[in-house]
Design an enzyme around this catalytic site. Structure first.
Site, mmCIF file in Angstrom:
data_model
loop_
_atom_site.group_PDB
_atom_site.id
_atom_site.type_symbol
_atom_site.label_atom_id
_atom_site.label_comp_id
_atom_site.label_asym_id
_atom_site.label_seq_id
_atom_site.Cartn_x
_atom_site.Cartn_y
_atom_site.Cartn_z
ATOM 1 N N ARG A 1 -2.765 8.051 -18.146
ATOM 2 C CA ARG A 1 -2.196 8.167 -16.695
ATOM 3 C C ARG A 1 -1.011 8.646 -16.750
ATOM 4 N NH1 ARG A 1 0.608 3.383 -14.001
ATOM 5 N NH2 ARG A 1 0.399 4.044 -11.758
ATOM 6 N N GLY B 1 -3.294 -7.751 -2.180
ATOM 7 C CA GLY B 1 -4.486 -7.445 -1.370
ATOM 8 C C GLY B 1 -5.824 -7.929 -1.493
ATOM 9 N N ASN C 1 2.520 -5.349 -7.101
ATOM 10 C CA ASN C 1 3.924 -5.358 -7.488
ATOM 11 C C ASN C 1 4.504 -4.344 -6.532
ATOM 12 O OD1 ASN C 1 5.921 -7.034 -8.185
ATOM 13 N ND2 ASN C 1 5.450 -6.680 -10.261
ATOM 14 N N ASN D 1 -6.222 -10.794 -3.343
ATOM 15 C CA ASN D 1 -6.206 -12.158 -3.483
ATOM 16 C C ASN D 1 -5.675 -13.258 -2.364
ATOM 17 O OD1 ASN D 1 -7.373 -12.413 -6.348
ATOM 18 N ND2 ASN D 1 -5.493 -11.165 -6.751
ATOM 19 N N HIS E 1 0.289 6.089 -6.623
ATOM 20 C CA HIS E 1 -1.112 5.168 -6.702
ATOM 21 C C HIS E 1 -2.273 5.996 -6.331
ATOM 22 C CE1 HIS E 1 1.457 1.256 -5.631
ATOM 23 N NE2 HIS E 1 1.010 1.228 -6.792
ATOM 24 N N ASN F 1 -2.349 4.018 -20.766
ATOM 25 C CA ASN F 1 -1.301 3.912 -19.446
ATOM 26 C C ASN F 1 0.017 3.633 -20.389
ATOM 27 O OD1 ASN F 1 0.217 3.455 -17.390
ATOM 28 N ND2 ASN F 1 -1.074 1.795 -16.486
ATOM 29 N N GLY G 1 -3.282 -6.590 -6.452
ATOM 30 C CA GLY G 1 -3.068 -8.159 -6.950
ATOM 31 C C GLY G 1 -2.966 -9.241 -5.398
ATOM 32 N N PHE H 1 4.285 -12.803 -5.483
ATOM 33 C CA PHE H 1 3.689 -13.136 -4.342
ATOM 34 C C PHE H 1 3.321 -14.310 -4.095
ATOM 35 C CE2 PHE H 1 1.563 -13.033 -0.148
ATOM 36 C CZ PHE H 1 2.483 -12.371 0.581
ATOM 37 N N ARG I 1 11.362 -3.777 -4.969
ATOM 38 C CA ARG I 1 11.900 -2.305 -4.542
ATOM 39 C C ARG I 1 11.725 -2.607 -2.952
ATOM 40 N NH1 ARG I 1 7.278 1.615 -7.049
ATOM 41 N NH2 ARG I 1 6.766 -0.306 -8.518
#
Ligand code: ADP
Length: 394
Positions: free
Chosen positions: A88, A328, A208, A330, A177, A8, A326, A279, A238
């Site tokens: 990727r 969603g 993120n 946690n 995604h 990636n 991340g 977050f 964003r």
């Protein structure tokens, strides 16, 4: 030979993972960063972890550093049973609808698609050129983030502008995604023990970067990101959705395209409203009574619910709402905020299950909930390895 090296790469970094194709197990991983800077760095995790600073002038040097690191750890690459490399690639345009074997033509097309993904495809291209030269005897496969969404109907992917202009400039919705939405929706079906084909799912990838996807029987029928990964949900830096008229207003007020780009991609979202894009920090500040942080979360939740509602209508109902990435995976409080007051639709969270620590796929809805609410960890690298292996083993 049964391992896949998943790559990636960005313009200044190469993330890699060695994955056992059969099981999806992670055998080693690492990150080469600050490529092109005077001093770069490689972090490698095999059985042990190491960290080293060195000059990495380009991607070729980056892969050479990776190879040297495997060697130093006593696991030289020719002992690793690497059957293929899986790359990727963020933007595959309208023509790549599935994982694709990399030859010279496909490599060049990925470079040409940089027009639509200037922040991503150039780095992928550099890495693919370097990796194909260095690992010349094994197949290389490109796995596209846009491919999963190629099943969207024209009504979902077409912007209502002059069709000639749209065609000339390749302006349509692609979605991103895709690898994550695909693996998460499949694992959700596995967790539920129900056929993927029978399920209407809304997958919320909240990291993120963030996007929502309506998955009907395992196929993406709509997603919140569009031509670029800027549309849709509120993200770390964003903006997500914004009236294009606001852009015209700023252009007329003297903003340059570069300034607009920087504003929308790097200085907006949680950062723009709450002054931090992490977050955890936003949540802590909101809990401590900071009104800007509270507003940032409220906007993010409002937008997620906006898409959730839209997709439940698009799907003609919903069997599962699935949280991943991340935030969603946690942040239980955010999941509770998203699902609040949806009992009328058959969504009933179980607060204790929701608060339980993250880990494997799990149910957070009550047994009496008509709609299943799940947390399913995403694993894009394992999915890239799986798709790569499927193609080369065929
Ligand atoms: P990326 O899009 O960069 O892959 P991730 O999926 O890793 O992003 O998600 C990063 C986000 O997840 C950050 O905003 C981070 O604060 C958040 N996050 C990670 N761990 C937790 C946690 N335990 N609680 C709340 N938020 C978390």
């Amino acid at each position: 030979m049964s391992n896949v090296l998943v790559v990636n790469a960005g313009s200044s970094s190469i993330k890699y993972q060695l994955i056992a194709a059969g099981t999806g197990a992670r055998l080693a991983s690492g990150l080469v960063e600050r490529i092109g800077d005077p001093v770069g760095r490689i972090v490698h995790q095999g059985i042990e972890r190491s960290e080293r600073e060195l000059a990495v002038p380009d991607h070729t040097a980056g892969f050479a550093a990776m190879v040297a690191e495997f060697e130093r750890h006593g696991t030289p690459v020719d002992s690793l049973d690497i059957a293929a490399l899986g790359h990727r690639v963020v933007q595959g345009g309208g023509e790549f609808i599935a994982p694709t074997l990399l030859d010279d033509y496909v490599t060049e097309r990925i470079n040409q698609l940089s027009e639509l993904a200037p922040l991503h495809n150039p780095g992928h291209y550099q890495a693919i050129i370097a990796a194909r030269a260095l690992f010349a005897t094994v197949p290389h496969v490109a796995v596209f983030d846009t491919a999963f969404h190629q099943s969207m109907p024209p009504s979902a992917y077409t912007y209502a502008i002059d069709t000639e202009v749209a065609a000339e400039y390749g302006i349509r919705r692609y979605g991103f995604h895709g690898v994550s939405h695909q693996v998460v929706s499949r694992r959700a079906a596995e967790f539920l023990g129900r056929p993927l084909e029978s399920l209407r799912q809304v997958v919320l990838h909240l990291g993120n970067g963030a996007s929502a996807c309506a998955v009907d029987g395992g196929r993406s029928v709509d997603t919140s990101m569009g031509l670029t990964p800027l549309e849709g949900l509120v993200m770390g830096t964003r903006s997500g959705d914004i009236d294009p008229g606001a852009m015209l207003h700023l252009l007329r007020a003297g903003y340059s395209p570069e300034q607009l780009d920087e504003l929308l991609n790097q200085r907006s979202g949680l950062l723009g409203v709450a002054r931090t894009n992490d977050f955890r920090d936003v949540r802590a500040a909101a809990d401590a009574g900071d009104p800007a942080a509270r507003l940032a979360i409220d906007i993010a939740v409002h937008r997620i619910r906006h898409y959730l509602g839209a997709y439940l209508v698009t799907l003609g109902g919903g069997d599962a709402i699935v949280f991943t990435a991340g935030v969603g995976e946690n942040n239980a409080a955010l999941r509770a905020e998203v699902c609040a007051g949806l009992e009328w639709f058959g969504v009933q969270l179980d607060p204790e299950r929701n608060e339980a620590p993250a880990g494997a796929a799990r149910r957070i809805s009550a047994d009496s909930s008509r709609v299943e609410v799940l947390v399913v960890p995403t694993d894009e690298e394992a999915e890239i390895a799986r798709q790569t292996w499927e193609l080369v083993a065929a």
